[in-house]
Design a protein around this motif. Structure first.
Motif: not given
Length: 201
Positions: A86-87, A89-91, A93-96, A99
């Motif tokens: 999650r850390r 790949c955060a950008p 994940i935010r871009r969808g 998951r």
């Protein structure tokens, strides 16, 4: 002594947890990076493909996959590795584009025939029940979908021939195997396999 060493290795790399698990994640991020990227390049997912990455660990392969596909799913049994992914790949994940979900190769939690590509790097040796995992991956792949497995050669207990037979028995076709050597001299050789879910089943 051997059991203690085995427990330490499991804590670091098998199902990482705690501080040792985080250390193992950092080591995996460096040691597996070339193979992770190579596997994604071989699979060559398109932007619209749904890509399932099994046991992504600290997330290097997830990043590579989500740079190509807008629909990447990471399935990981370790809470420590999910947090590291999650850390990292955060950008994405935010871009969808990505998951993450808890799960295993034998229990992905994905719908039938919902995935175009499955990628697994250096966790096949940890699957408790390989036939059950392969049956699950066959279930979630769409007809014509692609399976790509890679494992350290020395950690593949049955050898590539036996793995290929198991993959074929699970309903896959066009099974190919080979050995790949990462560019770093110290990196171990990888046993790799690709297969396709038979289109008419």
């Amino acid at each position: 002594m051997q059991s203690i060493v085995g427990q330490l290795l499991a804590t670091c790399f098998g199902r990482p947890r705690g501080p040792l698990g985080r250390l193992g994640g950092h080591l995996m991020a460096r040691g597996n990076a070339a193979t992770e990227r190579h596997a994604v390049a071989l699979a060559a997912p398109a932007e619209q493909d749904v890509v399932l990455v099994l046991g992504p660990g600290p997330g290097v392969g997830l990043t590579a996959a989500a740079e190509r596909s807008a629909h990447v799913i990471g399935i990981e049994p370790s809470d420590v590795m999910l947090a590291m992914s999650r850390r990292r790949c955060a950008p994405l994940i935010r871009r969808g584009r990505l998951r993450l979900s808890p799960g295993t190769a034998a229990r992905t939690g994905q719908p039938d025939a919902s995935v175009d590509v499955v990628i697994s790097v250096n966790n096949l040796q940890l699957w408790p029940d390989v036939p059950a995992a392969l049956a699950e991956l066959h279930r979630v792949l769409r007809p014509g979908g692609q399976l790509l497995l890679s494992a350290h050669e020395r950690w593949l207990p049955t050898g590539l021939s036996a793995l290929a037979a198991a993959v074929h028995a699970a309903g896959f076709d066009t099974v190919r195997t080979w050995t790949w050597r990462p560019p770093a001299r110290t990196a171990p050789a990888a046993s790799q396999l690709t297969a396709t879910r038979i289109p008419h089943t």
